[in-house]
Design an enzyme around this catalytic site. Sequence first.
Site, PDB file in Angstrom:
ATOM      1  N   CYS A 101       0.893  -1.158   0.000  1.00 60.99           N
ATOM      2  CA  CYS A 101       0.000   0.000   0.000  1.00 60.99           C
ATOM      3  C   CYS A 101       0.926   1.201   0.000  1.00 60.99           C
ATOM      4  O   CYS A 101       1.481   1.559   1.030  1.00 60.99           O
ATOM      5  CB  CYS A 101      -0.911   0.017   1.228  1.00 60.99           C
ATOM      6  SG  CYS A 101      -1.903   1.533   1.297  1.00 60.99           S
TER       7      CYS A 101
ATOM      8  N   CYS B 155      -0.441   4.254   2.262  1.00 63.50           N
ATOM      9  CA  CYS B 155      -0.604   4.190   3.720  1.00 63.50           C
ATOM     10  C   CYS B 155      -0.332   2.778   4.194  1.00 63.50           C
ATOM     11  O   CYS B 155       0.825   2.360   4.264  1.00 63.50           O
ATOM     12  CB  CYS B 155      -1.972   4.682   4.161  1.00 63.50           C
ATOM     13  SG  CYS B 155      -3.346   4.017   3.210  1.00 63.50           S
ATOM     14  N   SER B 156      -1.366   2.026   4.504  1.00 61.26           N
ATOM     15  CA  SER B 156      -1.162   0.751   5.175  1.00 61.26           C
ATOM     16  C   SER B 156      -2.308  -0.206   4.899  1.00 61.26           C
ATOM     17  O   SER B 156      -2.565  -1.095   5.700  1.00 61.26           O
ATOM     18  CB  SER B 156      -1.080   0.998   6.679  1.00 61.26           C
ATOM     19  OG  SER B 156      -2.238   1.707   7.087  1.00 61.26           O
ATOM     20  N   CYS B 157      -3.036  -0.015   3.798  1.00 63.72           N
ATOM     21  CA  CYS B 157      -4.202  -0.857   3.515  1.00 63.72           C
ATOM     22  C   CYS B 157      -3.777  -2.318   3.451  1.00 63.72           C
ATOM     23  O   CYS B 157      -2.790  -2.664   2.799  1.00 63.72           O
ATOM     24  CB  CYS B 157      -4.864  -0.419   2.216  1.00 63.72           C
ATOM     25  SG  CYS B 157      -5.484   1.272   2.322  1.00 63.72           S
TER      26      CYS B 157
END
Lengths: 215, 104
Positions: A111, A114-116
Site C-alpha cells: 500500500c 498508507c497501510s491498507c
Amino acid sequence: MSHEHRHEHGGTPQRPLTETELRVRALESLLTEKGLVDPKALDALIDTYETKVGPRNGARVVARAWVDPAYKARLLNDATAAIAELGYTGRQGEEMVVLENTPTVHNMVVCTLCSCYPWPVLGLPPVWYKSPPYRSRAVLDPRGVLGEFGVALPDGVEVRVWDSTSEVRYLVLPERPPGTEGMSEGELAALVTRDSMIGVARVAPPVRPAAGTPA
Amino acid sequence: MNGVHDLGGMHGLGPIVREENEPVFHAEWERRAFAITMAAGFLGEWNIDMSRHSRELMPPAEYLATSYYEHWLWGLEHLLVEKGLLTKEEIEARVAELRKGAVR
C-alpha cells in the site's frame, strides 16, 4: 482512568510519560468522560486484534484452496464471499481479491499511500509493511525487495505488484510446496506464513516428510 | 492529494527493517491509540477516506520522522477538533494536567 490496570507498573522504573503517551492518555480520558467511547469497547477492540484476528485466518483460506478445487474456484471468482464462508468478514476486508501465484506469475502486495491490508485474514500489518522503505521500493524495484526477503525469482517469472486501496484488499494465494501431498488441511495451514500471503515469501516445503509420504 | 504519504517509487528511504516474531503492538500507548481511533470511528462522524486524509495533513517532515500510530494519533486529534467533538484547548489543558507528575 479506566485502563490503569493495563499499564505496566511491576518492576520497571518509573519514568515521565512521553509527549505521545500524554496525548494518547489525554484523548482517551476526554473521550471516555464525554461518553464518546466506551472503555469496554476499547479493551474488546484490543483483544480482538491482538489475539483473535491474524494470519492464521488467511492460512486456513489458503489451505482450503489447496485441498478443495471447487473452493479455490470460488475464491478466485469472488474472494469476499469465499472467505466469508470460513467466517472471516469485517472491516478492512469488505472487498477482497485473491491473487494466485503460479510457476510463471508472482504477485506481491503493497500500500504505497498508507497501510491498507486485509485485516480479517491477516490481522494488523507488520511495521515493515507500513514503513516508507517498503512502500516506496515495492513498486520501484520489486525483484530487489523480493530478493531481500529471500525470494529469488527466475527471469521468466512475471512479477505483479498490487497497490491496495481503502476499498480493495488483496490476499496472495501462494503455491503449494512440493512434498505436501499427503498432508491434511490443518497441517497445510500450519505451513502458510503471513509473508507468503503478502507475496514476499514462498511457502517452504515441510521439514519432515508428511504422514503417508514414503520415507 | 499529492503529498509525502505518496511514497511509491521514491528513492533513498533506506533499508526495509523486519522484526522476527513481531508483536501486534509495540507499546501500551499503541494499543490505546489504535482502540480510541477505531472506537471514535464508530461515532460515524467520518469515513475511512477522511481518516486517511487527516493523517496525510501531517507536516511532511513530521510524517517521515514519526511512527505509524503517531500518524493515527495526529489524524484522530485533527478529526476530533474539526468535527467539534473536542476542542484544541481542552486537549492541551488535559495534556498539561497529565504532564504534572504523571508517571507510568
